[in-house]
Design an enzyme around this catalytic site. Structure first.
Site, short mmCIF file in Angstrom:
data_model
loop_
_atom_site.label_atom_id
_atom_site.label_comp_id
_atom_site.label_asym_id
_atom_site.label_seq_id
_atom_site.Cartn_x
_atom_site.Cartn_y
_atom_site.Cartn_z
N ASP A 90 21.19 7.22 11.05
CA ASP A 90 21.30 7.86 12.37
C ASP A 90 22.59 8.67 12.35
O ASP A 90 23.68 8.12 12.47
CB ASP A 90 21.32 6.79 13.47
CG ASP A 90 21.36 7.40 14.85
OD1 ASP A 90 21.82 8.55 14.97
OD2 ASP A 90 20.96 6.73 15.82
N LYS A 99 22.22 15.95 19.69
CA LYS A 99 22.80 17.14 20.33
C LYS A 99 23.49 18.13 19.39
O LYS A 99 23.55 19.32 19.70
CB LYS A 99 23.76 16.69 21.41
CG LYS A 99 24.66 15.52 20.97
CD LYS A 99 24.72 14.43 22.04
CE LYS A 99 25.29 13.14 21.47
NZ LYS A 99 24.93 11.98 22.25
N TYR A 113 24.21 2.05 18.12
CA TYR A 113 23.40 2.56 19.23
C TYR A 113 22.50 3.67 18.69
O TYR A 113 22.98 4.59 18.04
CB TYR A 113 24.32 3.12 20.32
CG TYR A 113 23.59 3.68 21.53
CD1 TYR A 113 22.91 2.84 22.41
CD2 TYR A 113 23.57 5.05 21.79
CE1 TYR A 113 22.25 3.36 23.52
CE2 TYR A 113 22.92 5.57 22.90
CZ TYR A 113 22.26 4.72 23.75
OH TYR A 113 21.60 5.22 24.86
N1 HOZ Z 1 25.75 7.21 23.99
C1 HOZ Z 1 26.28 8.43 23.56
C2 HOZ Z 1 27.73 8.28 23.26
N2 HOZ Z 1 28.04 7.18 22.54
C3 HOZ Z 1 26.01 9.57 24.50
C4 HOZ Z 1 26.58 9.43 25.85
C5 HOZ Z 1 25.62 8.90 26.85
O1 HOZ Z 1 25.00 7.86 26.63
O2 HOZ Z 1 25.53 9.56 27.88
#
Ligand code: HOZ
Length: 427
Positions: free
Chosen positions: A237, A265, A142
């Site tokens: 990433d 973050k 992701y």
């Molecule tokens: N996708 C991230 C965690 N795998 C951040 C959480 C989110 O999407 O709010």
């Protein structure tokens, strides 16, 4: 009705699904999200006053624990000087210098506001630099929610069982090629077919959005050499792994350097921040030096920089933190592994340092397909038990657990005992 339930009812009328990010919704576990009122150290307190031992850590950045006094002090100081200027500040220079000194592959860095923005911008820079269009990504990785990355994505996309997002025009993903994590032949085939057109390969050096999936020996090394041989930009990433697995993130942990690196973050110590950086000759294609446009009023925001600088400066000066996190990971995830063996559970535990996860499957999990073989119903029962016993983990089989320096031996023991009680009955 609890206050969290009341708030969720109200939120559902006003916010799609009642949440501002899908994975918070607890939909896949058939529950109502807890609304969090405050957090300190390794603990969260919800709107009803329930306390939870937290293993999400705001999805990674709270590596020193919530409301860390070092970070809060710097944030308060920065706030008193003004919240946003939309102009250059000394803190941005300090942050850039610190990142470049901590991560050997980064010679220049640009601040943005989130990991999504960092990835979107790094890909544009890679395309501008190479003059090519195609990007290779891996199933189950992701990289945020920009159009071109929503192809076989992990995290909330995987949890919801949605293969690709609607609203993304086919034209936006036609140059996104997808390969299989840990299967280097799937990448070699793409390079054989169109290597001279591939601008970048983007990878999570530890897959942490399909649960936690470790790179097999030689996988990242071969990606590195394929990219070098083909003049392709290798993007790591490190939104999840950066400054967490080691001072210089996964690149130090595995001993491989990327051409560009993206962060989210963790750079902001909990504030909304992201960054991308890497080789000078690539970064110099970015405006106003080069022709790749990328901008942002809140990029390098002084309050966010203050929070991020406080946390990163501490990490930089305290390398023992990484030994501590590694040991705690061994205790928690190693303890989970022992429990799986002792109770003969059909579960797998994957981990690297402070990141880990338990998959509810008999198969060893090495990629998206094997992660998807997990029994998500079984995960729901386990999740519910943990939450009801005061342990807050991600409400999805396909997310990671995060340890922070505020977790204690006692916390880990309590966590393992709570898991053990569940599996004694339901294993
Ligand atoms: N996708 C991230 C965690 N795998 C951040 C959480 C989110 O999407 O709010």
């Amino acid at each position: 009705m609890t206050r969290s339930e009341e708030l969720f009812r109200e939120a559902e009328k006003l916010i799609p699904g009642g949440v501002n990010s899908p994975v918070r919704a607890f939909r896949s576990v058939g529950m109502t999200p807890r609304f969090i009122a405050s957090a300190e150290g390794a603990y969260l307190t919800d709107a009803d006053g329930n306390r939870y031992l937290d293993y999400i850590g705001s999805w990674g950045p709270m590596i020193l624990g919530h409301a860390n006094p070092l970070v809060l002090e710097k944030v308060e100081e920065a706030c008193r000087k003004g919240l946003s200027f939309g102009a250059a500040t000394e803190a941005e220079v300090d942050m850039a210098r610190l990142i470049c000194s901590m991560v050997p592959s980064i010679e220049m860095v640009r601040m943005v506001n989130s990991g999504t923005e960092a990835v979107m911008s790094a890909i544009r820079a890679a395309r501008g630099y190479t003059g090519r269009d195609k990007i290779v990504k891996f199933e189950g990785c992701y990289h945020g929610h920009s159009d071109s990355m929503l192809v076989k994505a992990g995290s909330g996309v995987m949890t919801a069982g949605v293969p690709d997002s609607s609203g993304v025009p086919a034209g936006c993903t036609q140059d996104t090629l997808s390969a299989v994590y840990n299967d280097i032949s799937s990448v070699e085939k793409l390079f054989d077919a169109c290597g001279s057109e591939i601008a970048a390969v983007i990878v999570e050096p530890v897959g942490a959005n399909m649960g936690v999936v470790l790179p097999e020996k030689g996988f990242l090394e071969r990606l590195r050499s394929l990219c070098t041989e083909n003049g392709t930009v290798l993007i790591f990433d490190e939104v999840i792994t950066g400054f967490r697995l080691a001072r210089a993130g996964a690149q130090e942990y595995f001993g491989i350097q990327a051409d560009l690196t993206t962060y989210g973050k963790i750079i902001g110590g909990g504030m909304p921040v992201g960054a991308y950086g890497g080789k000078r000759e690539i970064m110099e294609v970015v405006a106003p030096v080069g022709s790749v446009y990328q901008a942002g009023t809140l990029s390098g925001n002084p309050v966010a920089m203050a929070a991020g600088l406080a946390q990163l400066t501490y990490l930089n000066g305290h390398p023992e933190v990484y030994d501590q996190l590694e040991k705690m990971g061994e205790r928690l995830y190693g303890g989970m592994e022992s429990m799986c063996r002792e109770l003969a559970l059909s579960c797998q535990v994957n981990y690297a340092g402070s990141l880990g996860c338990m998959f509810f499957t008999r198969e060893s999990v090495t990629d998206y397909r094997s992660a998807k073989s997990s029994d998500t119903e079984a995960f729901c029962g386990y999740f519910r038990h943990m939450l009801e016993n005061g342990i807050y983990t991600a409400p999805s089989q396909f997310e990671a657990m995060f340890l922070c320096t505020a977790h204690t031996e006692e916390d880990i023991r309590f966590t393992l005992d709570t898991m053990h009680k569940y599996f004694e009955k339901h294993g």
